[in-house]
Write a protein that holds these residues in place. Structure first.
Motif, mmCIF file in Angstrom:
data_model
loop_
_atom_site.group_PDB
_atom_site.id
_atom_site.type_symbol
_atom_site.label_atom_id
_atom_site.label_comp_id
_atom_site.label_asym_id
_atom_site.label_seq_id
_atom_site.Cartn_x
_atom_site.Cartn_y
_atom_site.Cartn_z
ATOM 1 N N ALA A 1 -21.305 -1.518 43.981
ATOM 2 C CA ALA A 1 -20.314 -2.422 44.584
ATOM 3 C C ALA A 1 -20.732 -3.878 44.394
ATOM 4 N N ARG A 2 -22.025 -4.172 44.529
ATOM 5 C CA ARG A 2 -22.507 -5.537 44.291
ATOM 6 C C ARG A 2 -22.330 -5.930 42.821
ATOM 7 N N ALA A 3 -22.559 -4.995 41.907
ATOM 8 C CA ALA A 3 -22.381 -5.275 40.479
ATOM 9 C C ALA A 3 -20.914 -5.549 40.155
ATOM 10 N N VAL A 4 -20.014 -4.791 40.770
ATOM 11 C CA VAL A 4 -18.575 -5.030 40.572
ATOM 12 C C VAL A 4 -18.208 -6.395 41.128
ATOM 13 N N ARG A 5 -18.720 -6.733 42.315
ATOM 14 C CA ARG A 5 -18.453 -8.060 42.899
ATOM 15 C C ARG A 5 -18.907 -9.148 41.938
ATOM 16 N N TRP A 6 -20.117 -8.997 41.377
ATOM 17 C CA TRP A 6 -20.629 -9.983 40.438
ATOM 18 C C TRP A 6 -19.722 -10.084 39.212
ATOM 19 N N ALA A 7 -19.302 -8.951 38.670
ATOM 20 C CA ALA A 7 -18.463 -8.951 37.463
ATOM 21 C C ALA A 7 -17.145 -9.679 37.703
ATOM 22 N N ILE A 8 -16.538 -9.435 38.845
ATOM 23 C CA ILE A 8 -15.266 -10.102 39.164
ATOM 24 C C ILE A 8 -15.489 -11.604 39.312
ATOM 25 N N ARG A 9 -16.495 -11.984 40.087
ATOM 26 C CA ARG A 9 -16.769 -13.414 40.313
ATOM 27 C C ARG A 9 -17.180 -14.129 39.026
ATOM 28 N N ALA A 10 -17.928 -13.454 38.176
ATOM 29 C CA ALA A 10 -18.411 -14.088 36.946
ATOM 30 C C ALA A 10 -17.305 -14.257 35.912
ATOM 31 N N SER A 11 -16.389 -13.306 35.844
ATOM 32 C CA SER A 11 -15.373 -13.361 34.795
ATOM 33 C C SER A 11 -14.120 -14.143 35.192
ATOM 34 N N ALA A 12 -13.769 -14.173 36.461
ATOM 35 C CA ALA A 12 -12.521 -14.804 36.899
ATOM 36 C C ALA A 12 -12.359 -16.252 36.432
ATOM 37 N N PRO A 13 -13.372 -17.091 36.529
ATOM 38 C CA PRO A 13 -13.176 -18.492 36.107
ATOM 39 C C PRO A 13 -12.945 -18.673 34.604
ATOM 40 N N PHE A 14 -13.287 -17.677 33.811
ATOM 41 C CA PHE A 14 -13.185 -17.816 32.362
ATOM 42 C C PHE A 14 -11.924 -17.188 31.770
ATOM 43 N N LEU A 15 -11.096 -16.614 32.602
ATOM 44 C CA LEU A 15 -9.845 -16.050 32.109
ATOM 45 C C LEU A 15 -8.846 -17.175 31.855
ATOM 46 N N PRO A 16 -7.925 -16.988 30.915
ATOM 47 C CA PRO A 16 -6.991 -18.068 30.575
ATOM 48 C C PRO A 16 -5.840 -18.208 31.575
ATOM 49 N N PHE A 17 -5.965 -17.604 32.734
ATOM 50 C CA PHE A 17 -4.968 -17.729 33.790
ATOM 51 C C PHE A 17 -5.703 -17.730 35.123
ATOM 52 N N ARG A 18 -5.036 -18.208 36.146
ATOM 53 C CA ARG A 18 -5.635 -18.243 37.476
ATOM 54 C C ARG A 18 -5.555 -16.851 38.086
ATOM 55 N N THR A 19 -6.681 -16.316 38.500
ATOM 56 C CA THR A 19 -6.673 -15.010 39.145
ATOM 57 C C THR A 19 -6.622 -15.212 40.653
ATOM 58 N N VAL A 20 -5.747 -14.473 41.284
ATOM 59 C CA VAL A 20 -5.599 -14.567 42.731
ATOM 60 C C VAL A 20 -6.283 -13.378 43.383
#
Length: 135
Positions: free
Chosen positions: A46-65
């Motif tokens: 669960a911590r690894a999934v949290r990290w993956a979401i937080r790490a990738s969200a800023p780099f997507l070409p759209f705003r993730t909500v």
């Protein structure tokens, strides 16, 4: 998160919600059970999934909500057999009553949507998939 964004864009939420689990009240015992700490391996995942979401969200070409992030994390956890609870809330009072927020808990870990905005009150949640059996 892209899949969640596209799904939400082309399907009404009433249809999407059927894939999110059982819709329950926040005080449903299943919500507490599914979010409760399990073993350390599930918590680490669960911590690894949290990290993956937080790490990738800023780099997507759209705003993730928050809803897209919670949906993506939920799928990642479900694939690994870890139960989760997706919470939905709204401000208890305020100028913008249509503001809403989604957050996800699993294995005793606050996965997405934290910290909660001030004044956020949980309205309902989705629980699922069922907690893996101990057999």
């Amino acid at each position: 998160m892209l899949a969640a964004r596209v799904t939400l864009a082309i399907h009404p939420f009433s249809r999407v919600s059927k894939s999110l689990g059982d819709f329950t009240r926040p005080d449903d015992p299943r919500a507490t059970d599914h979010a409760a700490p399990t073993d350390e391996a599930d918590a680490a995942t669960a911590r690894a999934v949290r990290w993956a979401i937080r790490a990738s969200a800023p780099f997507l070409p759209f705003r993730t909500v928050c809803l897209q992030q919670a949906m993506a994390a939920r799928v990642m956890l479900k694939r690994r057999g870890i139960a989760s609870v997706m919470h939905f809330g709204a401000p208890a009072e305020g100028e913008r009553p249509i503001d809403a927020h989604a957050w996800l808990d699993a294995a005793g870990i606050k996965v997405t949507g934290y910290p909660l905005p001030d004044g956020m009150q949980e309205i309902a949640c989705f629980v699922g998939p069922p907690a893996p059996s101990a057999e």
